[in-house]
Write a protein that holds these residues in place. Sequence first.
Motif, mmCIF file in Angstrom:
data_model
loop_
_atom_site.group_PDB
_atom_site.id
_atom_site.type_symbol
_atom_site.label_atom_id
_atom_site.label_comp_id
_atom_site.label_asym_id
_atom_site.label_seq_id
_atom_site.Cartn_x
_atom_site.Cartn_y
_atom_site.Cartn_z
ATOM 1 N N LEU A 26 0.641 -1.131 -0.025
ATOM 2 C CA LEU A 26 -0.051 -0.101 -0.112
ATOM 3 C C LEU A 26 0.857 1.257 -0.252
ATOM 4 O O LEU A 26 0.167 2.190 -0.190
ATOM 5 C CB LEU A 26 -0.997 0.009 1.450
ATOM 6 N N ASP A 27 2.192 1.167 0.228
ATOM 7 C CA ASP A 27 2.936 2.337 0.235
ATOM 8 C C ASP A 27 4.559 1.798 0.120
ATOM 9 O O ASP A 27 4.654 0.963 -0.281
ATOM 10 C CB ASP A 27 2.635 3.064 1.579
ATOM 11 N N ALA A 28 5.142 2.850 0.248
ATOM 12 C CA ALA A 28 6.796 2.678 -0.057
ATOM 13 C C ALA A 28 7.173 1.320 0.807
ATOM 14 O O ALA A 28 7.856 0.618 0.121
ATOM 15 C CB ALA A 28 7.521 3.815 0.083
ATOM 16 N N GLN A 29 6.900 1.403 1.900
ATOM 17 C CA GLN A 29 7.408 0.461 2.970
ATOM 18 C C GLN A 29 6.941 -0.844 2.565
ATOM 19 O O GLN A 29 7.583 -2.035 2.372
ATOM 20 C CB GLN A 29 7.184 0.878 4.380
ATOM 21 N N SER A 30 5.685 -1.047 2.524
ATOM 22 C CA SER A 30 4.899 -2.325 2.332
ATOM 23 C C SER A 30 5.284 -2.818 0.857
ATOM 24 O O SER A 30 5.291 -4.294 0.741
ATOM 25 C CB SER A 30 3.440 -2.426 2.619
ATOM 26 N N THR A 31 5.142 -2.195 -0.054
ATOM 27 C CA THR A 31 5.520 -2.570 -1.406
ATOM 28 C C THR A 31 6.865 -2.550 -1.669
ATOM 29 O O THR A 31 7.291 -3.625 -2.291
ATOM 30 C CB THR A 31 5.068 -1.288 -2.421
ATOM 31 N N GLY A 32 7.790 -1.859 -1.284
ATOM 32 C CA GLY A 32 9.321 -2.209 -1.411
ATOM 33 C C GLY A 32 9.814 -3.248 -0.774
ATOM 34 O O GLY A 32 10.895 -3.768 -1.074
ATOM 35 N N ARG A 33 9.426 -3.569 0.392
ATOM 36 C CA ARG A 33 9.758 -4.667 1.266
ATOM 37 C C ARG A 33 8.817 -5.757 1.009
ATOM 38 O O ARG A 33 9.087 -6.829 1.788
ATOM 39 C CB ARG A 33 9.735 -4.135 2.672
ATOM 40 N N ALA A 34 8.003 -6.052 0.045
ATOM 41 C CA ALA A 34 7.278 -7.139 -0.262
ATOM 42 C C ALA A 34 6.556 -7.712 0.756
ATOM 43 O O ALA A 34 6.353 -8.887 0.864
ATOM 44 C CB ALA A 34 8.236 -8.114 -1.015
ATOM 45 N N GLY A 35 5.834 -6.679 1.566
ATOM 46 C CA GLY A 35 4.965 -7.345 2.559
ATOM 47 C C GLY A 35 5.604 -7.546 3.921
ATOM 48 O O GLY A 35 5.022 -7.762 4.985
ATOM 49 N N SER A 36 6.973 -7.269 3.977
ATOM 50 C CA SER A 36 7.510 -7.735 5.238
ATOM 51 C C SER A 36 7.753 -6.575 6.349
ATOM 52 O O SER A 36 8.689 -6.009 6.685
ATOM 53 C CB SER A 36 9.081 -7.999 4.833
ATOM 54 N N VAL A 37 6.525 -6.042 6.792
ATOM 55 C CA VAL A 37 6.503 -4.975 7.545
ATOM 56 C C VAL A 37 5.505 -5.158 8.896
ATOM 57 O O VAL A 37 5.340 -4.277 9.482
ATOM 58 C CB VAL A 37 5.951 -3.893 6.841
ATOM 59 N N THR A 38 5.362 -6.424 9.135
ATOM 60 C CA THR A 38 4.537 -6.578 10.374
ATOM 61 C C THR A 38 5.232 -6.274 11.680
ATOM 62 O O THR A 38 4.677 -6.150 12.706
ATOM 63 C CB THR A 38 3.729 -8.079 10.299
ATOM 64 N N ALA A 39 6.678 -6.262 11.552
ATOM 65 C CA ALA A 39 7.294 -5.982 12.908
ATOM 66 C C ALA A 39 8.107 -4.803 12.656
ATOM 67 O O ALA A 39 9.199 -4.365 13.180
ATOM 68 C CB ALA A 39 8.349 -6.986 13.003
#
Length: 435
Positions: free
Chosen positions: A28-41
């Motif tokens: 949905l944004d630079a973090q979640s897209t650029g990191r391929a969903g690896s943002v739950t932590a």
Amino acid sequence: MKALKLLHFLAWSVASFSFGSQAQNFGLDAQSTGRAGSVTAEEKNDHAALYNPALLGTKNQSGFSFSTFQVEVKVDDFDSVFLPRSLRKTDDPVKDRLQLSAQSQTRWALGFNQPLRLKALGRQAGFGLSFSGPFEKLRGFVAHAPDDFFTARYGTADAQFKGTASLGLELIPKTLYVGTGLSLFLSGAGAAETTLSSNPTSRMNLDVVLEKAPVVGLYAKSGSYSSALTYHQKIDPILEQAVKAKVRINGRDTFEQPVVMRSSLYFEPRTIDWDLQQKGNHLLWSIGLSYQLWGEYQPPVLYTETPDLTGTTHRTSGGKPPTRDTLNPRASVGIPLGATTLASLGYQYRPTPFSDLSGISNALDTDTHILGMALEQHFSDSWILGTPVNLGVFGQIHRFKDREISKTARPGSPASTFTYTGNALVVGVSAQAEL
């Protein structure tokens, strides 16, 4: 004051619309897209309400983000396949070239986080919202015939107006957090009656039900390490419509033909996600797994049942391929490029849940390699809002692994073999501000 006004607007939006859980095909944004969903932590997550509500308890500052991105999905042509009934003029099998329409859409996403102080408990808490959808419309559904060709993962499910509202709470100061939220979506059922004559008449009623799908998350951190575990309930809105058709014959006799039609509008599986992250001065890295339960999959096929003159009920058969649960590994890195610039790279392997596509269903899916990238620039004091702002550009490439699909022969449909492959591309920009 800015945060309170924005919170009032977003709360009004929640009350004004109904929505389903967010599609996680692209981020949905630079973090979640650029990191391929690896943002739950990842604590700096403006869509924590969706990815992990527990992160909301870590917030010390209100945050708001907006992003817009272009999505393109292209499936390579099939050189020679047996066409579905809807594309042929005869009941006899017809073999021909087939091209699926490319999917192209411009979408937006909005995230909001608001910290809450629980002075009586001596703990932090937070409230968050996450919205996304296409610019062109709020909703759009397509129900297929059992033998229609369609991409199982791309299209209807990730092209809806959607949102999630969540709360997060600090359990152990600076160490352990928990959060929960709700995604709301619509299911519907109705009945109609029509009389066909020189003066056709009809009546109809439709009941719309607001259903809930919970999102639950845990987040823990120790030193430079952090870990997260989240659960998302499945999304499977159903539409059922009963029609009783009456035909006047010779102006006196009436022939009745009842029909019931039922379809899953779209499907998103229940998921269990885990991530481990380590953040140092010169490098951020994470590894994670997403376990997706596809056993309850319902294809967007319009199933119809109707009785004949003897009272025997006839139902649509086929249309549902066998499925299996999948384990999707992922990893990401964040590399600082100076004091105010961050580059992110992410990779995810997404195996197909459809183990056998030899049956009547022409649902299409294959193993997919996903590569994401993002570049973010931090401005400590923007001239527009007078607050710190992050601007980002991001993209993602999905490469479909070539899959040879062999259809078994059946009455009226000879055997055939064709190759399914293609790719998807996302490019976008985002802005995040502290309020």
